[in-house]
Design an enzyme around this catalytic site. Structure first.
Site, PDB file in Angstrom:
ATOM      1  N   HIS A 142      35.793  36.845  42.254  1.00 50.37           N
ATOM      2  CA  HIS A 142      36.432  38.123  41.944  1.00 50.37           C
ATOM      3  C   HIS A 142      37.240  38.664  43.121  1.00 50.37           C
ATOM      4  O   HIS A 142      37.806  39.753  43.043  1.00 50.37           O
ATOM      5  CB  HIS A 142      35.394  39.160  41.518  1.00 50.37           C
ATOM      6  CG  HIS A 142      34.890  38.962  40.125  1.00 50.37           C
ATOM      7  ND1 HIS A 142      35.725  38.980  39.034  1.00 50.37           N
ATOM      8  CD2 HIS A 142      33.638  38.730  39.649  1.00 50.37           C
ATOM      9  CE1 HIS A 142      35.006  38.773  37.940  1.00 50.37           C
ATOM     10  NE2 HIS A 142      33.744  38.622  38.282  1.00 50.37           N
ATOM     11  N   TYR A 162      32.379  45.865  41.652  1.00 50.08           N
ATOM     12  CA  TYR A 162      31.253  45.051  41.215  1.00 50.08           C
ATOM     13  C   TYR A 162      29.957  45.483  41.884  1.00 50.08           C
ATOM     14  O   TYR A 162      28.869  45.245  41.340  1.00 50.08           O
ATOM     15  CB  TYR A 162      31.548  43.566  41.434  1.00 50.08           C
ATOM     16  CG  TYR A 162      32.328  43.015  40.268  1.00 50.08           C
ATOM     17  CD1 TYR A 162      31.685  42.616  39.103  1.00 50.08           C
ATOM     18  CD2 TYR A 162      33.714  42.954  40.295  1.00 50.08           C
ATOM     19  CE1 TYR A 162      32.383  42.158  38.009  1.00 50.08           C
ATOM     20  CE2 TYR A 162      34.433  42.498  39.202  1.00 50.08           C
ATOM     21  CZ  TYR A 162      33.763  42.094  38.058  1.00 50.08           C
ATOM     22  OH  TYR A 162      34.468  41.661  36.960  1.00 50.08           O
TER      23      TYR A 162
END
Length: 722
Positions: free
Chosen positions: A405, A250
């Protein structure tokens, strides 16, 4: 037939009219001028120009295609709208670089078509739990569309008629900027990569439309108080070392809006000093992204697609920006590996200097990337030993949770060696943009397996994931790193956490050791578990390769297998073999590509061993095959797992040659002293490598007598070669 722009852009510019106004986002007037003066373009830039030309020429021949938004990720309309923002972007830039008005006209046609559509669009029909968009099933994709398309518009805006400009801005860009900000406050105000993309999209739109209010909103949030917005994202999502809290996958994705909006701010308002903000955190973010990779692929921690790497477009933009800021020729070697650059002045500089032979190896090294805004929330330890980018690399994940996440894998390890991943991390259970796999979304098994602790190379107590599998609870906790050092032939990191489980402390100390007795460094790993109550303690180790040898007797379940457990990821592991071990040690050897690896285990308590493999309770075949070795202490209040990972030998199938396929280590010993432990690695040659490890890493002097030798040292540890 698609026409490719010729080698000499200057000649093309000489025969066509160029835009009277210059773009002011990423491609700038200075960048256009650099193209004019370049003459024959260097190969990397010519490749980028050709790719953009092919895309736009094919689109011109096909005519504009703007379907009704109906599909989730990977579906036709989703992919078509993604392709369209690339066409708008490339057509606008090609107009600036070539002066050919048909590129302007094609971008204008597309933008007018979207202006006709956007105002009447409801929320996307395939929206689920995500913040929905209109063009796309989630607003994140809408922000990406705007980041790309506004650059194309910026390149043609001055040459449009008043009617077209007014229509595009009033019916498309302004409504989209409002939708992403004032109409989606739950996303725009969020400190998260979705919020970063939204802020970048709105801010870049503000610069392109000469609307300072949109820029201020993007920088400081809806309330203009700095609690949200781009600067808050920079302050809260990155550590002082440039580590992004969600991990490298990410970080790679968020890098693009950070870099692009940062460049837009710099190009329009250099007085803001955006690249000096937080001691140059944007540059640190770019460089740390590169460091979090091996053999061109990112470390697959947290919700990561394992195939993503340095060749992604986000890092291509990042490399160009970083090279412009630093002139570091090591970045040119990354650009060479990427085989791509961007159609900007920075991209042209990268391509030119690479073509001039100025590249040097990128300085991958051993480093601790601290986590948290203040750098006090654990960190990612990267231990490298050897030469070049394929040097043996150990990744010790001692970070914070990484928000929603993040995975529940405190104190987990990944090992790379010889260009291969040896001790593996599963990454995410997701097939990105594959419609048949739940529309490309995260699969149910991402929650039931990939995020659970048992899916990782770390300790599990009582078949329950760390922090009870609650990411909000985990977000408030992180390991404490007590030791991180690098010396000649020795890298070491030690961390502990006391609240992954109630009333239990986990401590992991890991050494990377160069030994005269081995061609590659050894990994010595000491995992201590201390609990207030007796617990079942599991340590899984997942590996890439084929088992070739082991020294214990397994009962093999070839005809009928059962799952390892009932929940928390255990339900997804088949038990292929099981053994109860009366002794305190075990040895396993596997072959990965052309090298052998032996895992030596020495356990302080009676333990069992299992060979496990993913695939149980997986009705839709969503899980990739992953094999592992699980060591289990059935019941104990405390346990110590001492592991040594030994690379050795060579296998050449073409020449039918096998060398040193058996371990060169005779045994592993552990001798307890009053204040420390002595761990001895005894080689077949009779030589020994001994590691003294203090019980309290901050303690002073230690003495241990073993085998007629007296071992003395001061401090946390010492290495004795014998």
């Amino acid at each position: 037939m698609i026409r490719i722009v010729g080698l000499v852009v200057a000649a093309l510019l000489a025969t066509t009219s160029c835009a009277s106004a210059q773009p002011n986002l990423i491609l700038t007037g200075e960048g256009v001028e650099a193209f004019r003066e370049a003459g024959a373009l260097p190969p990397l830039m010519q490749r980028a120009l050709n790719a953009a030309t092919r895309r736009v020429e094919a689109s011109i021949q096909a005519g504009p295609i703007v379907p009704e938004p109906v599909d989730p990720g990977g579906g036709y309309s989703h992919e078509r709208h993604k392709e369209n923002y690339k066409i708008i972007h490339d057509a606008g830039l090609l107009f600036q670089l070539t002066g050919e008005r048909r590129y302007l006209e094609h971008a204008e046609t597309y933008l007018l078509a979207y202006a006709d559509m956007y105002g009447d669009l409801p929320l996307h029909p395939e929206r689920r739990n995500q913040a929905p968009g209109r063009l796309f099933w989630q607003s994140l994709n809408e922000a990406v569309w705007l980041v790309y398309s506004i650059q194309g518009y910026d390149a043609i805006r001055a040459e449009l008629s008043d009617a077209s400009r007014d229509r595009i801005e009033a019916a498309l860009f302004r409504p989209m900027a409002e939708f992403l900000s004032t109409e989606s406050p739950q996303t725009f105000q969020r400190i998260h990569n979705h919020g970063t993309w939204a802020a970048a999209a709105v801010g870049m739109t503000g610069y392109a439309l000469d609307d300072p209010a949109l820029v201020e909103r993007a920088l400081f949030g809806l309330e203009l108080d700095g609690e949200a917005g781009f600067l808050a994202q920079l302050d809260q999502l990155f550590s002082p070392d440039g580590y992004y809290t969600e991990g490298p996958y990410y970080q790679r994705y968020a890098l693009m809006p950070f870099v692009l909006f940062g460049q837009a701010v710099q190009n329009n308002e250099p007085e803001r000093g955006i690249f000096e903000h937080r001691d140059g955190i944007l540059l640190e973010a770019i460089l740390s992204t590169i460091h979090q990779s091996y053999a061109g692929r990112f470390f697959p921690i947290n919700d990561a697609i394992r195939e993503k790497g340095l060749d992604t477009v986000e890092v291509v933009y990042g490399v160009a920006a970083a090279y412009s800021l630093t002139g570091d020729t090591g970045l040119l070697s990354i650009a060479d590996q990427q085989g791509a650059t961007v159609l900007t002045g920075d991209g042209l500089a990268v391509a030119t200097d690479l073509d001039a032979g100025m590249a040097s190896p990128f300085a991958f090294d051993t480093r601790l990337l601290r986590d948290g805004p203040d750098g006090n929330q654990g960190g990612l330890a990267i231990l490298r030993m050897g030469a070049g980018e394929l040097a043996q690399t150990l990744v010790a994940k001692h970070t914070g949770q990484g928000m929603g996440h993040g995975h529940f894998d405190k104190l987990s390890l990944i090992l790379y060696d010889g260009g291969q991943e040896i001790l593996t991390d599963y990454g995410a259970a997701r097939f990105l943009n594959v419609p048949s796999k739940d529309g490309g979304r995260y699969l149910p098994e991402n929650s039931s397996w990939a995020r659970q602790t048992i899916a990782h190379n770390t300790v599990v107590l009582n078949e329950t994931s760390h922090h009870g599998g609650d990411w909000r609870r985990a977000q408030e906790s992180w390991p404490s790193i007590a030791l991180f050092e690098q010396h000649d032939g020795v890298n070491v990191v030690s961390a502990s956490i006391s609240d992954a489980y109630p009333d239990a402390t986990l401590t992991r100390t890991t050494f990377q050791l160069q030994s005269e007795n081995t061609a590659s460094p050894l990994i010595l790993d000491v995992f201590d578990v201390v609990a207030d109550e007796s617990s079942q303690i599991d340590l899984p180790t997942y590996f890439a390769g084929q088992l070739t040898d082991f020294d214990i007797a397994f009962e093999r379940f070839g005809s009928q297998q059962t799952a390892l457990g009932a929940g928390n990821g255990y339900q997804h592991l088949w038990v292929e073999a099981q053994s109860e071990i009366a002794a305190d040690r075990a040895r396993f050897t596997w072959l990965t590509e052309n090298r052998f690896y032996t895992y030596h285990a020495l356990v302080s308590e009676p333990f069992e061993a299992r060979i496990v493999r993913t695939g149980a309770n997986d009705p839709d075949f969503n899980l990739r095959t992953q094999q592992g070795i699980l060591l289990r202490v059935p019941s104990a209040e405390s346990a110590r797992f001492i592991s040594v990972f030994e690379p050795h030998g060579r296998y050449d199938p073409a020449q039918e040659i096998t060398v040193a396929s058996e371990s060169g280590i005779d045994e592993i010993r552990s001798v307890e002293g009053e204040t420390a432990t002595l761990i001895q690695i005894v080689f077949n040659s009779g030589q020994r490598l001994s590691v003294g490890l203090a019980h309290d890493l901050h303690a002073g002097a230690h003495t241990i007598n073993a085998d007629g030798h007296r071992y003395e040292w001061t401090g946390a540890y010492n290495i004795f070669g014998e």
